[in-house]
Design a protein around this motif. Sequence first.
Motif, PDB file in Angstrom:
ATOM      1  N   LEU A 160      12.586 -14.968 -16.656  1.00 27.97           N
ATOM      2  CA  LEU A 160      12.262 -16.376 -16.853  1.00 27.97           C
ATOM      3  C   LEU A 160      12.150 -16.685 -18.344  1.00 27.97           C
ATOM      4  O   LEU A 160      12.226 -15.795 -19.188  1.00 27.97           O
ATOM      5  CB  LEU A 160      11.002 -16.799 -16.094  1.00 27.97           C
ATOM      6  N   ASN A 161      12.027 -17.965 -18.641  1.00 31.59           N
ATOM      7  CA  ASN A 161      12.185 -18.470 -20.003  1.00 31.59           C
ATOM      8  C   ASN A 161      11.384 -17.693 -21.052  1.00 31.59           C
ATOM      9  O   ASN A 161      11.925 -17.262 -22.068  1.00 31.59           O
ATOM     10  CB  ASN A 161      11.801 -19.951 -20.040  1.00 31.59           C
ATOM     11  N   THR A 162      10.083 -17.498 -20.805  1.00 32.73           N
ATOM     12  CA  THR A 162       9.229 -16.848 -21.809  1.00 32.73           C
ATOM     13  C   THR A 162       9.683 -15.413 -22.099  1.00 32.73           C
ATOM     14  O   THR A 162       9.611 -14.949 -23.236  1.00 32.73           O
ATOM     15  CB  THR A 162       7.757 -16.833 -21.350  1.00 32.73           C
ATOM     16  N   LYS A 170       4.524 -18.366 -16.618  1.00 29.12           N
ATOM     17  CA  LYS A 170       4.718 -19.811 -16.495  1.00 29.12           C
ATOM     18  C   LYS A 170       3.537 -20.509 -17.174  1.00 29.12           C
ATOM     19  O   LYS A 170       2.377 -20.186 -16.892  1.00 29.12           O
ATOM     20  CB  LYS A 170       4.770 -20.153 -15.011  1.00 29.12           C
ATOM     21  N   THR A 209      -1.008 -18.925 -19.364  1.00 27.98           N
ATOM     22  CA  THR A 209       0.152 -18.719 -18.495  1.00 27.98           C
ATOM     23  C   THR A 209      -0.262 -18.043 -17.191  1.00 27.98           C
ATOM     24  O   THR A 209      -1.318 -17.427 -17.114  1.00 27.98           O
ATOM     25  CB  THR A 209       1.224 -17.828 -19.169  1.00 27.98           C
ATOM     26  N   THR A 210       0.606 -18.162 -16.191  1.00 27.28           N
ATOM     27  CA  THR A 210       0.402 -17.430 -14.941  1.00 27.28           C
ATOM     28  C   THR A 210       0.823 -15.979 -15.165  1.00 27.28           C
ATOM     29  O   THR A 210       1.333 -15.626 -16.229  1.00 27.28           O
ATOM     30  CB  THR A 210       1.285 -18.001 -13.811  1.00 27.28           C
ATOM     31  N   ASN A 254       9.053 -31.708 -19.131  1.00 31.31           N
ATOM     32  CA  ASN A 254      10.189 -30.788 -19.326  1.00 31.31           C
ATOM     33  C   ASN A 254      11.114 -31.258 -20.433  1.00 31.31           C
ATOM     34  O   ASN A 254      11.598 -30.467 -21.241  1.00 31.31           O
ATOM     35  CB  ASN A 254      11.010 -30.663 -18.030  1.00 31.31           C
ATOM     36  N   GLY A 311      11.342 -19.629 -11.590  1.00 25.81           N
ATOM     37  CA  GLY A 311       9.902 -19.537 -11.825  1.00 25.81           C
ATOM     38  C   GLY A 311       9.350 -20.596 -12.758  1.00 25.81           C
ATOM     39  O   GLY A 311       8.198 -20.978 -12.663  1.00 25.81           O
ATOM     40  N   MET A 312      10.164 -21.055 -13.697  1.00 25.96           N
ATOM     41  CA  MET A 312       9.777 -22.134 -14.609  1.00 25.96           C
ATOM     42  C   MET A 312      11.062 -22.687 -15.210  1.00 25.96           C
ATOM     43  O   MET A 312      12.124 -22.082 -15.096  1.00 25.96           O
ATOM     44  CB  MET A 312       8.849 -21.622 -15.721  1.00 25.96           C
TER      45      MET A 312
END
Length: 562
Positions: A307-309, A545, A540-541, A469, A335-336
């Motif tokens: 995912l992005n991060t 996320k 974050t989660t 977003n 996820g995001m």
Amino acid sequence: MLENFWKDKYPAGIPTEINPDQYPNILAVLKESCQKFADKPAFSNLGKTITYGEMYALSGQFAAYLQKHTGLQPGDRIAVQMPNVLQYPIVVFGAMRAGYVVVNTNPLYTAREMEHQFNDSGAKALVCLANMAHLAEEVVPKTGVKQVIVTEVGDMLPPLKRLLVNTVVKHVKKMVPAYNIPGMVRFNDAMAKGKGQSFQEASPAGDDIAVLQYTGGTTGVAKGAMLTHRNLVANMLQSKALMGANMVDGEEVVICPLPLYHIYAFTFHCMAMMISGNHNVLITNPRDIPAFVKELSKFKFSGFVGLNTLFVALCNSEEFRKLDFSKFKVTLSGGMALQLATAERWEQVTGCKICEGYGMTETSPVATVNPIDAVQIGTIGIPVPSTLCKIIDDDGNELPIGERGELCVKGPQVMKGYWQRPEATAEILDAEGWLKTGDIAIIQEDGFLRIVDRKKDMILVSGFNVYPNELEDVMAAIPGVVQCAAIGVPDEKSGEAIKVFLVKAPGAQLSEEQVKDHMRNNLTGYKVPKFVEFRDALPTTNVGKILRRELRDEELKKLGAK
């Protein structure tokens, strides 16, 4: 109604339909794959690899132990609380083969969250990592859990290495707080007792629950999504279909840094990769980027699910940029929201495009994805086979193509409902099987979808809808920005004002005015933030996320204190 709209929107070679009843249950897929790919590697972790054949034998040992020594009855729930280690697939498939329902549990849960989930699910047994056992000691007496099995990180490794790894984790890194759980059993002892024992192989119906998957709880109390064998088999087949001919059965090496207890990684690595006989490399701690990259250097990997991060963190690593990407052909993101700047950088570094997808726990989870050969950055792709999407307004009326509204999904992967919560189920799932996602989206003329934002995250500035977003995409393109988030805060004049949070890369020079100037140059006036705050990190989660809700709650607390 859009049934016919999607028919001609799929690239050549990708079916518009799958047969969710091709297999009666997950166990039929497991048996077929473990026979067909018996000698192929299934999972690797900490330098040890198990084949599909070995996984089948080991999960059988665990199933025999559960049936013969725990007193569990068919249909009982068994909570599994582990990070990405080899024990995870052995325990999960063993529990299913023995006839039990798996309750995936986040190892980072607090005692309060564990207690809620164990009681809500009615879990009778728990398999947990020793690192969390001190919390289990506190929680188990307050629940219906009767049997606790504890495993250590290195339990699947050869004896000498096992001793070394477990000793380092416990005594050098001090990651295992002291615990004492009366009657607990060690994982390796359970496996020894199950070895050579026969057991009654379960044969669940398609509509039987395979997994109780709890939603993150960021929207109130965590609820258990009832995912059936048919749901997960359908999503397995749908995911495989969207891979097209790019993925060769039994030949791919796919990196798994996202936690298997999260539905995204669970369905992809334990399910879709299983039916394909591919090799999953489990990363236990993806936050340790140097160790993660060192592990990556040992494999000529062809697939990566992230995912992005995570993409940002890896692209910032000099060692990662030096890796051999010659076999690399598939990157999946979910996820995001995937930010445009991240997607471009990843492709520049690795030579591989990111296929962004979309899903929810309630859709097992994949609902839409970008086909590998037809990636459209900035979209979440097209619905997976046998899936319909529609957009509705606040009154539930279906909107035409190109209109913005709430995304609804219908397909064989949509959950049975929330565990013991008929009212919550009725709010999100209608009689025709349409699931309201709570996300604002647009269906384009070409059939690809774009998520505009979470319905509840939308910011209302003087009557104008502003979607975080979009703001975050623009901020992410500012050089030196590592993480960013946008929220609405109460404002007397405009109802809500925009506040943004940014984390800068070490040494980056960036001022509040520079951020606002950049936003002004790229966005209309009412979308420019009123407040800019720089932080060392954002909440974050467990899968990285960013929690906008936590940021909003903090701001509201500050206002309340004034």
